[in-house]
Each structure stands twice: as C-alpha cells, then as structure tokens.
Design a protein around this motif. Structure first.
Motif, PDB file in Angstrom:
ATOM      1  N   ARG A 197       0.895  -1.152   0.165  1.00  0.00           N
ATOM      2  CA  ARG A 197      -0.223   0.009   0.096  1.00  0.00           C
ATOM      3  C   ARG A 197       0.888   1.462   0.042  1.00  0.00           C
ATOM      4  O   ARG A 197       1.985   1.463   0.618  1.00  0.00           O
ATOM      5  CB  ARG A 197      -0.889   0.101   0.943  1.00  0.00           C
ATOM      6  N   GLY A 198       0.390   2.204  -0.807  1.00  0.00           N
ATOM      7  CA  GLY A 198       1.249   3.594  -0.837  1.00  0.00           C
ATOM      8  C   GLY A 198       1.536   3.973  -2.365  1.00  0.00           C
ATOM      9  O   GLY A 198       0.972   3.039  -3.291  1.00  0.00           O
ATOM     10  N   ASN A 201      -3.464   4.309  -4.085  1.00  0.00           N
ATOM     11  CA  ASN A 201      -2.615   4.010  -2.913  1.00  0.00           C
ATOM     12  C   ASN A 201      -2.762   2.771  -2.394  1.00  0.00           C
ATOM     13  O   ASN A 201      -2.318   2.431  -1.189  1.00  0.00           O
ATOM     14  CB  ASN A 201      -3.290   4.854  -1.828  1.00  0.00           C
TER      15      ASN A 201
END
Length: 495
Positions: free
Chosen positions: A411-412, A469
């Motif tokens: 995630r990100g 994200n």
C-alpha cells in the motif's frame, strides 16, 4: 536398534494398504516433490505448484468433519492449496492418541482409534481437493501441558523416571532412553502407516523446535527409512525457533532434511519486517545456491500478524502479514500460509479471514498470467526515480529476464524504474489491483535506454507509477520478440 527398526517397518509395509484408503494415490501420478526443473519449488502430479493458504486452526484434523470440509472448501475456492496440521491435542474437544485406563491414566500401548480416524479423514478430504498437507509430528508446546500422556505421571506404561518433562522427552535419543524411545517409535510408526497411504503430505519433525540436532535428525532419517521400506520417497524438515537454524539444519543434515521451513522469519520478534524480512530470504537463498547440494524449497507454513490494532508485538500487524505473504512469493519461496488467528490472550495470525481470502484470490489471478516457475527474484533491476533513499520505496521483483517481470508494491504511492536488462524496445504493462481484484487493460510502453560503452554502461528503464494508494502488482511482458536490433543499439549507444 537397527534390527528393531527393520522389523517395525516390515510390519508397517504389510499394513499400509489396509489403513485409511489404499496406496492407489501414491502409485498413480507423481507425489509431492521438488520441481525437477526448478527445485526451489514443489511439483505435484507432474506439475509445478506454489503452495499458499490460510486456516483458522493449526490442528484442523481435530475438528468435526462438517467444519473441516467447510474450511477446506473455502480454502480451495479462493485459490488455496496448502494446509498446516500439527498432531496436537491442546484445545477443548481434542482427543489424545492413547486410550485411558479405568484409573484415568493413559495406556501408551493402546491407541485411541478416534485420534487416528480424524487424521485419516483430514488426509482423505485434502487429497480430494488437491490441498497439500504439511504434517507436524510433535509440537513442543504440547509437552508443557500438565495432562500430556507422554509425561510419566499421566500414563501406566512408564514412570516419571523415564519422562518427567519435555527435556526428558526430547532427550530420549541422546540418553539412550529405551523405554521412551520405544513409545516414540510406535507413535511414528502408527502415524506413517496412516500418512503413507497418501501422496500429498510433507513432514515436519517439530514445531518451533529447540530439541537439538541429534533428536531431530534421528527422526528425519527414521521417516525416510519408513518411506523407503514402503517404496516411497517423502520430504522432511524441522522448524526451528530461529529461521536461520532451520536453514542450517537442512544444509548440515541432507540425509535427514529435504527442505527448510523458515516460518519464524515471519514475525516481528524473531524475524524481519519490511525490507529486512525480504533480505533474510535472499541471504538464505544465496547460501543454499552456493553450497554443495542442490537448491531446495523454502517453506513458510506460518505468517504471523493479526489485526492492525493488535497489541501482540511479537506477531506484528495484519497489514505486515499481507506484505510478508507477497514478499515470500516474490522472494522465490515455495510456500506461504497465514497463521491461525487466535490463542488465549494473544492474537497471532489472520487465519482465513476476508482479507486473506482476497490476497489468495489476487495471487491466483497473478499466477494465471505470470510464469512464476521460470522466474527468480531480481530486485537488482530496480532503480529509484523520485527519491534517492531506498527506505522510501518498497517494491519486489520476480523476473524471467527478457520475457516477463512482475513487481509487487505494498500500500502507498510509488514511482520506480525497472531495467529489463536485455535490449528490449517495447513491453505490455498491466496492473493488478490486489485489494479490488481487478486487472487494468494492457498498455504498450517503450523502454528508455541511456548510457553506452563509453559512458557508465547501458541502462534501460520502464517507469512504473502505481495507479493508486492500494497494493498493486505490475506485470510487464516483452512485446513480440522484443529485442532491439543490434544496429539500433549501436546507433544510440554511440551518441
């Protein structure tokens, strides 16, 4: 002792067809074994297989049949094919391997047939679904129970002078404790008589073991001899408290162990988190690749990490468990399974909850498009575009260089460069949205080349910027034959 072992296994060989089912499955398609073309992985019935799964218990053979079937059906429906089963009797409703006498003590010469029937049901039901079972013979935590039948005070077969505690139990081989060894031999003989009727079983001597190399390797060799007498080949490991020691044992005693289980790398307190978790896997792969033996599968039957709000800091969070699952696969390991969700007072794993199911489905989607068994870990192909500090970008690469590349992003938001290494011009790029289980449409991307023989060498770059994200996998497939003509390479590299 050799004569006793030989007699035991002659009797066992004669008894196998009458136990559970028959040897029909074992005599048919090839059983579970290291993949001939790439022994970092397993193959089953002649096809390579990545073992992955999760379950809500570590000894599911003790469950009622209806609950067992429900869990197995769920596991198979989300792409799972791997189950852990310890021969443990620690929970309410569990049964022990032995019958009790009228005075409430166990008779270690008399079996509780229900215990062995439950094991056979588990093996039969998993075989129907093509689910590989990693079977753990002993669990050191069981021997801390005051009611364990193997403790001398709880049975009529021997006294506490023979086995008073777990140290005595694990010390039988070193101490030449004949009475204790005889009971252990009978137990293993009975277990092998049941399990050798099936072709989908991997063996683990002890869970989180600290029993010592002498005891563990003895039983590894004993199991191999059991299989040999039954005209079978099986694969054995022992899971140490420290993952490095699991690898050391497999490399030190190749006559006893055939693969390494590195599960203890998958928790905060005894393993690694983030890139350190992946780096440990790379370290062990490097050692195995350079020693005198062949590479062998690295299994992970437990991935720790419970809810993100859990205060069990030894295990880690559920998000970290999910990231570990993908790092394990992108690190070239042979198996990845989420640990059971709970024990009294502490949460250790995620089991087979909805988030685990989603990630198992996503892995299945990736494997349908990516030739995993021709690939290898290649984080050396990454380059930082936005940030110079490696800690700011986390990504993991599997590559079949010149053909396909897969890059996992937790995630990100990330932007990173991938060097295809060989001279290719164009590639198709697709993104797998792990959490939403969706593929994007393929787009044709051009490889940007710079450098040259008079500079610092040629460098290719495919820029990868995650679409959002959440967690993603980038799948890059070289377009056509993809190779840049030699004349074209020479032209730009001289500029």
């Amino acid at each position: 002792m050799k004569r006793t072992l030989r007699i035991c296994w002659c009797l066992l060989l004669a008894s196998i067809p009458a136990i559970g089912g028959t040897l029909k499955a074992a005599e048919g398609p090839s059983p579970i074994r290291p993949y001939a073309k790439n022994p970092w992985y397993w193959e089953y019935h002649g096809k390579p297989i990545l073992l992955r799964g999760g379950s809500d218990e570590d000894n599911p053979f003790q469950w009622p049949e209806s609950r067992l079937r429900e869990q197995l059906n769920l596991l198979a429906s989300v792409g799972g094919n791997y189950l852990r089963n310890t021969m443990s009797s620690r929970d309410e409703g569990n049964v022990f391997a032995y019958d009790k006498t009228e005075n409430g003590l166990y008779d270690l010469d008399r079996w509780n047939n229900e215990y062995w029937r439950r094991l056979d049901v588990l093996l039969r039901e998993t075989a129907k679904r093509g689910i590989i079972v990693q079977l753990t013979l002993w669990d050191s935590h069981d021997l801390r129970r005051p009611d364990n039948p193997w403790l001398g005070r709880n049975n009529v077969t021997y006294s506490a002078d023979v086995v008073d505690d777990r140290e005595d139990f694990y010390g039988t081989i070193g101490a030449s404790n004949q009475a204790g060894m005889e009971v252990q031999h009978r137990y293993v003989d009975k277990l092998m008589a049941t399990s050798l009727a099936y072709d989908h079983v991997l063996y683990n001597i002890d869970n989180e073991s600290s029993a010592g190399a002498e005891w563990e390797s003895y039983w590894g060799r004993y199991i191999h001899e059991a299989a040999r007498q039954a005209r079978r080949k099986v694969f054995v490991t022992t899971m140490q408290y420290d993952a490095s020691n699991s690898v050391r044992a497999a490399m030190s005693y190749p006559d006893a162990f055939d693969y390494a289980d590195i599960s203890q790398n998958n928790q905060d307190s005894r393993g690694g988190r983030g890139p350190a978790h992946y780096d440990n896997i790379m370290k062990w792969r490097e050692k195995m690749a350079c020693w005198g033996g062949a590479p062998m599968p690295l299994n992970n039957e437990k991935i720790y990490g419970a809810t993100d709000s859990s205060t069990n800091y030894s295990a880690g969070t559920e998000t970290e468990a999910v990231n570990r699952f993908w790092r394990i696969v992108f690190g070239g390991c042979a198996s990845a399974r989420f640990h059971r969700p709970s024990v009294p007072r502490k949460l250790w794993g995620a089991g087979l909850n909805e988030r685990v199911q989603t990630n198992l489905k996503a892995m299945d989607m990736l494997l349908s498009e990516f030739a995993l068994f021709s690939a290898a870990p290649h984080n050396d192909l990454l380059s930082h575009i936005v940030a110079a500090a490696p800690s700011t970008v986390e990504a993991y690469v599997l590559a079949d260089i010149g053909r396909q590349y897969a890059v996992y992003f937790p995630r990100g938001r990330y932007k990173i460069g991938l060097d295809p290494w060989v001279y290719v011009k164009k590639a198709h790029l697709r993104w797998l949205d792990v959490e939403n289980l969706e593929w994007t449409e393929p787009e044709l991307v051009e490889v940007k080349w710079n450098g040259g023989p008079r500079d610092w060498g040629d460098r290719g770059c495919i820029t990868l910027a995650t679409p959002g994200n959440s967690s993603y996998v980038a799948l890059i497939t070289v377009a056509g034959d993809g190779t840049l003509p030699a004349a074209e390479v020479g032209a730009w590299s001289q500029n």
